[in-house]
Design a protein around this motif. Structure first.
Motif, PDB file in Angstrom:
ATOM      1  N   VAL A  49       0.854  -1.183   0.000  1.00 41.70           N
ATOM      2  CA  VAL A  49       0.000   0.000   0.000  1.00 41.70           C
ATOM      3  C   VAL A  49       0.894   1.238   0.000  1.00 41.70           C
ATOM      4  O   VAL A  49       1.777   1.375   0.850  1.00 41.70           O
ATOM      5  N   VAL A  50       0.652   2.120  -0.984  1.00 44.25           N
ATOM      6  CA  VAL A  50       1.434   3.343  -1.128  1.00 44.25           C
ATOM      7  C   VAL A  50       0.519   4.538  -0.906  1.00 44.25           C
ATOM      8  O   VAL A  50      -0.545   4.634  -1.524  1.00 44.25           O
ATOM      9  N   ASP A  51       0.932   5.433  -0.033  1.00 42.49           N
ATOM     10  CA  ASP A  51       0.194   6.679   0.189  1.00 42.49           C
ATOM     11  C   ASP A  51       0.565   7.634  -0.948  1.00 42.49           C
ATOM     12  O   ASP A  51       1.539   8.375  -0.859  1.00 42.49           O
ATOM     13  N   VAL A  52      -0.199   7.577  -2.055  1.00 39.61           N
ATOM     14  CA  VAL A  52       0.146   8.395  -3.217  1.00 39.61           C
ATOM     15  C   VAL A  52      -0.046   9.885  -2.949  1.00 39.61           C
ATOM     16  O   VAL A  52       0.574  10.716  -3.618  1.00 39.61           O
ATOM     17  N   ALA A  53      -0.856  10.237  -1.961  1.00 39.60           N
ATOM     18  CA  ALA A  53      -1.024  11.639  -1.596  1.00 39.60           C
ATOM     19  C   ALA A  53       0.258  12.207  -0.980  1.00 39.60           C
ATOM     20  O   ALA A  53       0.434  13.418  -0.927  1.00 39.60           O
ATOM     21  N   ALA A  54       1.173  11.339  -0.560  1.00 40.76           N
ATOM     22  CA  ALA A  54       2.421  11.782   0.058  1.00 40.76           C
ATOM     23  C   ALA A  54       3.599  11.796  -0.921  1.00 40.76           C
ATOM     24  O   ALA A  54       4.718  12.138  -0.533  1.00 40.76           O
ATOM     25  N   VAL A  55       3.371  11.437  -2.190  1.00 37.15           N
ATOM     26  CA  VAL A  55       4.453  11.442  -3.184  1.00 37.15           C
ATOM     27  C   VAL A  55       4.887  12.880  -3.435  1.00 37.15           C
ATOM     28  O   VAL A  55       4.058  13.764  -3.656  1.00 37.15           O
ATOM     29  N   GLU A  56       6.198  13.115  -3.405  1.00 37.72           N
ATOM     30  CA  GLU A  56       6.738  14.461  -3.617  1.00 37.72           C
ATOM     31  C   GLU A  56       7.879  14.432  -4.606  1.00 37.72           C
ATOM     32  O   GLU A  56       8.625  13.454  -4.687  1.00 37.72           O
ATOM     33  N   THR A  57       8.001  15.534  -5.357  1.00 36.59           N
ATOM     34  CA  THR A  57       9.134  15.768  -6.244  1.00 36.59           C
ATOM     35  C   THR A  57       9.863  16.998  -5.721  1.00 36.59           C
ATOM     36  O   THR A  57       9.615  17.447  -4.603  1.00 36.59           O
ATOM     37  N   ASP A  58      10.693  17.584  -6.565  1.00 36.95           N
ATOM     38  CA  ASP A  58      11.387  18.814  -6.175  1.00 36.95           C
ATOM     39  C   ASP A  58      10.596  20.064  -6.543  1.00 36.95           C
ATOM     40  O   ASP A  58      11.078  21.177  -6.411  1.00 36.95           O
ATOM     41  N   GLU A  59       9.340  19.879  -6.987  1.00 33.55           N
ATOM     42  CA  GLU A  59       8.531  21.000  -7.459  1.00 33.55           C
ATOM     43  C   GLU A  59       7.105  20.891  -6.914  1.00 33.55           C
ATOM     44  O   GLU A  59       6.349  19.999  -7.301  1.00 33.55           O
ATOM     45  N   SER A  60       6.732  21.801  -6.023  1.00 31.73           N
ATOM     46  CA  SER A  60       5.417  21.715  -5.384  1.00 31.73           C
ATOM     47  C   SER A  60       4.268  21.859  -6.384  1.00 31.73           C
ATOM     48  O   SER A  60       3.217  21.232  -6.210  1.00 31.73           O
ATOM     49  N   SER A 116      -7.426  13.083  -3.124  1.00 33.83           N
ATOM     50  CA  SER A 116      -8.349  13.372  -2.018  1.00 33.83           C
ATOM     51  C   SER A 116      -9.430  12.292  -1.926  1.00 33.83           C
ATOM     52  O   SER A 116      -9.912  11.983  -0.841  1.00 33.83           O
ATOM     53  N   THR A 117      -9.777  11.700  -3.060  1.00 28.62           N
ATOM     54  CA  THR A 117     -10.740  10.594  -3.075  1.00 28.62           C
ATOM     55  C   THR A 117     -10.045   9.256  -2.972  1.00 28.62           C
ATOM     56  O   THR A 117     -10.563   8.324  -2.331  1.00 28.62           O
ATOM     57  N   HIS A 118      -8.891   9.128  -3.607  1.00 29.81           N
ATOM     58  CA  HIS A 118      -8.142   7.856  -3.666  1.00 29.81           C
ATOM     59  C   HIS A 118      -6.708   8.098  -3.165  1.00 29.81           C
ATOM     60  O   HIS A 118      -5.781   8.181  -3.973  1.00 29.81           O
ATOM     61  N   PRO A 119      -6.516   8.215  -1.859  1.00 30.24           N
ATOM     62  CA  PRO A 119      -5.199   8.569  -1.327  1.00 30.24           C
ATOM     63  C   PRO A 119      -4.169   7.434  -1.359  1.00 30.24           C
ATOM     64  O   PRO A 119      -2.987   7.676  -1.141  1.00 30.24           O
ATOM     65  N   GLN A 120      -4.614   6.228  -1.639  1.00 32.31           N
ATOM     66  CA  GLN A 120      -3.690   5.088  -1.627  1.00 32.31           C
ATOM     67  C   GLN A 120      -3.757   4.305  -2.933  1.00 32.31           C
ATOM     68  O   GLN A 120      -4.809   4.223  -3.568  1.00 32.31           O
ATOM     69  N   ALA A 121      -2.620   3.739  -3.287  1.00 33.54           N
ATOM     70  CA  ALA A 121      -2.552   2.756  -4.362  1.00 33.54           C
ATOM     71  C   ALA A 121      -2.236   1.423  -3.695  1.00 33.54           C
ATOM     72  O   ALA A 121      -1.317   1.344  -2.875  1.00 33.54           O
ATOM     73  N   VAL A 122      -3.014   0.411  -4.030  1.00 33.47           N
ATOM     74  CA  VAL A 122      -2.820  -0.917  -3.437  1.00 33.47           C
ATOM     75  C   VAL A 122      -2.420  -1.872  -4.538  1.00 33.47           C
ATOM     76  O   VAL A 122      -3.105  -2.001  -5.548  1.00 33.47           O
ATOM     77  N   PHE A 123      -1.293  -2.528  -4.336  1.00 33.26           N
ATOM     78  CA  PHE A 123      -0.777  -3.517  -5.283  1.00 33.26           C
ATOM     79  C   PHE A 123      -0.905  -4.897  -4.652  1.00 33.26           C
ATOM     80  O   PHE A 123      -0.393  -5.126  -3.562  1.00 33.26           O
ATOM     81  N   ARG A 124      -1.596  -5.790  -5.354  1.00 38.80           N
ATOM     82  CA  ARG A 124      -1.788  -7.148  -4.842  1.00 38.80           C
ATOM     83  C   ARG A 124      -1.280  -8.147  -5.855  1.00 38.80           C
ATOM     84  O   ARG A 124      -1.409  -7.977  -7.018  1.00 38.80           O
TER      85      ARG A 124
END
Length: 79
Positions: free
Chosen positions: A47-58, A71-79
């Motif tokens: 499970v990855v919190d995709v809402a927390a992914v950051e680059t060097d550019e806001s 905001s609707t889908h904050p996580q990506a789940v890989f099974r």
């Protein structure tokens, strides 16, 4: 189990101000586990919190969050 210090992310090429660049977005907000039975992968969930992914550019990060609707889908789940 996903170990401490693990990261998930993406890498892509884009053109920024007319110059090609490689963009890297990452987060350490990753959990999950895998099961190996007799040397065979029998189960996995990461499970990855995709809402927390950051680059060097806001601004890029804000676009990424809107495009994935984190905001609707904050996580990506890989099974």
């Amino acid at each position: 189990r996903v170990g401490e210090g693990s990261e998930a992310g993406y890498r892509l090429g884009e053109v920024l101000s007319g110059q090609p660049v490689t963009v890297v977005g990452r987060t350490d907000q990753v959990t999950g586990s895998i099961t190996i039975t007799d040397g065979v992968l029998t189960a996995a969930e990461v499970v990855v919190d995709v809402a927390a992914v950051e680059t060097d550019e806001s601004a890029r990060d804000a676009y990424f969050r809107r495009a994935l609707d984190t905001s609707t889908h904050p996580q990506a789940v890989f099974r």
